[in-house]
Design a protein around this motif. Structure first.
Motif, PDB file in Angstrom:
ATOM      1  N   ASP A 257      76.203 -55.421 -61.918  1.00  9.61           N
ATOM      2  CA  ASP A 257      76.521 -55.208 -60.503  1.00  9.61           C
ATOM      3  C   ASP A 257      75.522 -54.235 -59.873  1.00  9.61           C
ATOM      4  OD1 ASP A 257      78.692 -56.838 -60.741  1.00  9.61           O
ATOM      5  OD2 ASP A 257      80.155 -55.209 -60.975  1.00  9.61           O
TER       6      ASP A 257
ATOM      7  N   TYR B 273      78.898 -65.392 -55.675  1.00 15.61           N
ATOM      8  CA  TYR B 273      79.513 -64.511 -56.671  1.00 15.61           C
ATOM      9  C   TYR B 273      80.044 -63.271 -55.954  1.00 15.61           C
ATOM     10  CZ  TYR B 273      76.863 -67.216 -60.151  1.00 15.61           C
ATOM     11  OH  TYR B 273      76.347 -68.210 -60.932  1.00 15.61           O
TER      12      TYR B 273
ATOM     13  N   LYS C 270      81.909 -57.035 -59.673  1.00 15.33           N
ATOM     14  CA  LYS C 270      82.977 -57.758 -60.382  1.00 15.33           C
ATOM     15  C   LYS C 270      84.291 -56.994 -60.251  1.00 15.33           C
ATOM     16  CE  LYS C 270      79.478 -59.298 -63.576  1.00 15.33           C
ATOM     17  NZ  LYS C 270      78.457 -58.370 -63.052  1.00 15.33           N
TER      18      LYS C 270
END
Ligand code: ZN
Length: 480
Positions: A175, A389, A393
């Motif tokens: 990330d 995406y 996350k």
């Protein structure tokens, strides 16, 4: 007077707008000989994997371009990395150390080839480099470039930059999710016939369709990409890895029985996209010029300090006073660092690396001596490069503080060439180049445990100070 004026005008109009170029492209097989050379496959984990065979051949591929005054060679080698001293040895073999010739060498960074960095031997901390192979590799590159420089013909260069949808090709493990969509293609064509002499493709993704369970030598997807381009065009193909850090890997099926098939799929898809992008693109002449800056970077990584003698394998190492360290000193510093952790700042060693900007007609190459995080190249902290995406996350226990991320302009915005390629592992490999705001380590000898949120890359970076020093060097080179 009037006649003279019109004669001058006619001469001016007749003069070519751009200098004529001369070029050649080619490749040489650099696959290790498993009968006579020891091959510890590099990449994945702390030790090498003993190679059991060859799936597909490794190559060094080169494009040599001259404007009659200056000549430059762009070379890509199917290995995990080459250090600055390796490139300097190639330059010495060629006698290319002046201002008339320039050698620009990058590694494709495939992860199933011989250890060329001294990091993947039988045991952790033990080099897996076969010295005989290493010397042969360096000689092969020099011989290839020397041979091509004798076979130059009149040529023109087409250069295109295209943003493509990276889904299905690449994904980001760390990330924030930032994918570099830029596919760059530089094609050298014979001036008289238009025939393709060479095609260079640059894309940002670790060549890791083959994983740590693979025991065969392979060039991974760049090898498949080049084979496809060479088959379709008849000319040589050069593949450059772009901003592949933090951590771009193939969006592919990693199961052992699928790996090679997937390498072919990714390689062929990129080859086809590159050839479609460059088809019909106008070709032009122009000059050959370069600017380089030698930059000294402090060795801050605790692991690099512990293995400092290994780093001297590929670099000149200096003390804080600017003097080159005597041979024994790296051993002393490593021992002192391990025993009396940590090494005080006044004893901190520095390594010298090279940052470069090269122009070949309409194409410009920015040589980054390591693995640049894509966000330093293209930004994307605002989610503009996440391609569906999640930017961070939901499972990440400590996502990066995006409010502290650099605001730009990013390297991509600072480029001046119409087609300007950000090339990773160029003329050196010093590991990851990480944005300062997200550089997090544990202050221990082994830099473990990694802080929560996925900070593996820090253990393979020379240190947090290097990022600004490298980017500042580009600011300086691009401003001139
Ligand atoms: Zn890497």
């Amino acid at each position: 007077m009037r006649i003279l004026a019109s004669a001058l005008l006619a001469a001016a109009l007749a003069a070519p707008a751009q200098a004529a170029l001369l070029a050649a492209a080619g490749k040489v097989d650099v696959t290790p000989d498993l009968e006579t050379e020891t091959v510890w496959l590099a990449g994945y984990g702390a030790t090498g994997r003993k190679a059991r065979g060859v799936h597909d051949r490794l190559h060094a591929r080169a494009l040599v371009v001259s404007d009659g005054k200056r000549t430059a060679a762009v070379v890509a080698v199917d290995v995990i990395g080459l250090y600055r001293e390796d490139v300097e040895r190639m330059r010495r073999e060629l006698g290319w150390n002046g201002d008339k010739e320039y050698l620009f060498v990058s590694s494709t960074h495939q992860h199933s080839g011989p250890d060329t960095l001294g990091l993947w031997g039988r045991f952790p901390g033990v080099s897996g480099v076969d010295k005989k192979y290493h010397a042969r590799l360096i000689r092969s590159v020099a011989d290839l470039v020397r041979d091509l420089a004798r076979r130059l013909e009149e040529a023109q260069i087409a250069a295109v930059r295209k943003d493509i949808d990276p889904r299905g090709l690449v994904r980001d493990l760390r990330d924030p999710v930032v994918l570099d969509p830029e596919l760059d293609v530089v094609q050298v064509r014979a001036k008289k016939t238009g025939k393709t002499l060479g095609t260079l493709v640059r894309w940002s993704c670790h060549p890791e369709t083959s994983r740590g369970d693979n025991m065969l030598v392979t060039a991974d997807f760049p090898g498949q990409l080049c084979a496809r381009v060479e088959e379709k065009t008849g000319g040589a193909c050069v593949f450059q890895s772009g901003a592949i850090g933090g951590l771009l890997i193939p969006d592919s099926d990693h199961t052992p029985e699928k790996q090679f098939e997937e390498g072919e799929r990714v390689g062929h898809a990129l080859a086809d996209a590159a050839l479609a992008a460059v088809a019909g693109a106008p070709a032009a002449g122009g000059g050959v010029e370069w600017r380089t800056k030698l930059v000294r970077l402090p060795v801050e990584n605790s692991i690099y300090l512990a293995f400092l003698p290994n780093l001297t394998f590929g670099h000149k190492v200096y003390g804080a006073d600017g003097a080159e360290l005597p041979r024994w000193k790296p051993y002393y510093l490593a021992l002192r660092h391990l025993l009396l952790f940590p090494l005080p700042d006044r004893l901190r060693p520095w390594v010298e690396t090279e940052v470069s900007v090269l122009r070949l007609g309409p194409a410009e190459f920015l040589g980054v001596p390591g693995e640049l995080f894509p966000e330093l190249a293209v930004g994307g902290y605002d989610g503009s490069r996440r391609y569906g995406y999640a930017l961070t996350k939901p499972t990440n226990p400590a996502p990066p503080d995006l409010a502290a991320a650099p605001k730009g302009p990013y390297l991509r915005d600072k480029r001046r060439g119409k087609v300007s390629l950000i090339v990773g592992l160029a003329n050196d490999e010093l590991g990851y180049v990480i944005p300062g705001y997200d550089f997090k380590t544990t202050r221990s000898r082994t830099m473990t445990p990694h802080p929560p949120g996925g900070h593996y890359e820090e253990t393979n970076s020379i240190g947090p100070s290097s990022t600004k020093l490298i980017l500042d060097a580009f600011d300086e080179l691009l401003a001139r």
